[in-house]
Design an enzyme around this catalytic site. Sequence first.
Site, PDB file in Angstrom:
ATOM      1  N   ASP A  76       0.723  -1.232   0.011  1.00  0.00           N
ATOM      2  CA  ASP A  76      -0.046   0.046   0.081  1.00  0.00           C
ATOM      3  C   ASP A  76       0.946   1.196  -0.074  1.00  0.00           C
ATOM      4  O   ASP A  76       0.543   2.424   0.040  1.00  0.00           O
ATOM      5  CB  ASP A  76      -0.933   0.111   1.180  1.00  0.00           C
ATOM      6  N   SER A  77       2.167   0.965   0.019  1.00  0.00           N
ATOM      7  CA  SER A  77       3.155   2.246  -0.370  1.00  0.00           C
ATOM      8  C   SER A  77       2.975   2.832  -1.544  1.00  0.00           C
ATOM      9  O   SER A  77       3.131   4.038  -1.815  1.00  0.00           O
ATOM     10  CB  SER A  77       4.551   1.748  -0.165  1.00  0.00           C
ATOM     11  N   ASP A 106      -1.097  -6.209   0.032  1.00  0.00           N
ATOM     12  CA  ASP A 106      -1.358  -5.450   1.064  1.00  0.00           C
ATOM     13  C   ASP A 106      -2.906  -5.204   1.340  1.00  0.00           C
ATOM     14  O   ASP A 106      -3.515  -4.984   0.437  1.00  0.00           O
ATOM     15  CB  ASP A 106      -1.020  -4.075   1.098  1.00  0.00           C
ATOM     16  N   LYS A 132      -1.271  -9.444   2.824  1.00  0.00           N
ATOM     17  CA  LYS A 132      -0.419  -8.829   4.127  1.00  0.00           C
ATOM     18  C   LYS A 132      -1.395  -8.074   4.995  1.00  0.00           C
ATOM     19  O   LYS A 132      -1.996  -7.147   4.317  1.00  0.00           O
ATOM     20  CB  LYS A 132       0.860  -8.306   3.813  1.00  0.00           C
ATOM     21  N   GLU A 155      -1.448  -5.457   8.752  1.00  0.00           N
ATOM     22  CA  GLU A 155      -0.550  -4.884   9.682  1.00  0.00           C
ATOM     23  C   GLU A 155      -1.074  -5.176  11.285  1.00  0.00           C
ATOM     24  O   GLU A 155      -2.359  -4.974  11.170  1.00  0.00           O
ATOM     25  CB  GLU A 155      -0.388  -3.429   9.445  1.00  0.00           C
ATOM     26  N   GLU A 177       9.346  -4.356  10.338  1.00  0.00           N
ATOM     27  CA  GLU A 177       9.538  -3.162   9.859  1.00  0.00           C
ATOM     28  C   GLU A 177      10.310  -1.828  10.794  1.00  0.00           C
ATOM     29  O   GLU A 177       9.673  -1.891  11.765  1.00  0.00           O
ATOM     30  CB  GLU A 177       8.615  -2.279   9.025  1.00  0.00           C
TER      31      GLU A 177
HETATM   32  O1  KIV Z   1       3.562  -1.095   1.746  1.00  0.00           O
HETATM   33  C1  KIV Z   1       4.684  -1.489   1.810  1.00  0.00           C
HETATM   34  O2  KIV Z   1       5.300  -1.442   0.486  1.00  0.00           O
HETATM   35  C2  KIV Z   1       5.321  -2.195   2.651  1.00  0.00           C
HETATM   36  C3  KIV Z   1       6.661  -2.660   2.731  1.00  0.00           C
HETATM   37  C4  KIV Z   1       7.340  -1.295   3.103  1.00  0.00           C
HETATM   38  C5  KIV Z   1       6.999  -3.506   3.627  1.00  0.00           C
HETATM   39  O3  KIV Z   1       4.245  -2.683   3.420  1.00  0.00           O
END
Ligand code: KIV
Length: 290
Positions: free
Chosen positions: A67-68, A106, A136, A138, A205
Amino acid sequence: MSTTFQLDTSTSRANPTPAPMRRLTVPKIRARKKDGVTQEPVAMLTAYTARQAQLLDPHCDMLLVGDSLGQVIYGLPSTVPVTLEMMANHAAAVVRGSYHSVVVVDMPFGAYETSPEKAYESAAHLMKFSGAAAVKLEGGEVMAETVNFLVNRGIPVVGHVGLTPQAVNVLGGYMARGRSDAESAKIVNDAKALDEAGAFAIVVEGVVEPIAIEATKAVSCLTIGIGASAQCDGQVLVTEDMLGMFERVPRFVKRYEEIADTISATAQRYAKDVRDRTFPGEEQTYQPKS
Ligand code: KIV
């Protein structure tokens, strides 16, 4: 390992064709860690587009549709505004562009926290729409019940502890975690809870190195470090960060290239050619057949 391409004559784009190569699977990745030891660390990078996936796929074990992308692709101030549909669309593009890596997508902020059922619906939508193999999410102990619910219903899960960017408004910034005894204990405890709940990997992280090592030793599943330790069972970076796309990156990023300079200098050369009328040249123009 290479990807073969097929020229799409209608668009003049080269699309990858499924090469005689089998995609890695979650159990295969998970099996890399045996009796607490990982012989071959897992190489993971973020990918958001089909073409990026094509280029990264042969070299990686896992591609993360992170989600970056909120900041990297959309110019958003954090990952908080990212939506399920953004994630689904980019994940589908990455799956289309890859043939080898396990694609992990994510779950965005707001799509899973309220209940295991809500998390299941979001995860199922992401996987059905995109073809990604895992999700994924959090959060540590507080998400353990949800992780267990998903895993028991056929959804492989990667956890994410330490610096969790979706919680930026609670954390107050993106500082490294684990500097106090209480924070260190929480990170290790969170990792253990996710491991027991059935996560096959956990992103660790922005965590001080001794705590990242302790967490890695404390869990049977893989830890994937980012700003953590080379002793983790694998590593992940945001691809644009390691390519040098941005001026400022966190100190844990190793810049392998200075791609921003290349893009900027190339755009400058192009603009000059346009203004000088040296582009398009003879090779780039169509002339009547004589
Ligand atoms: O969103 C993302 O790119 C991430 C990584 C930085 C682990 O969660």
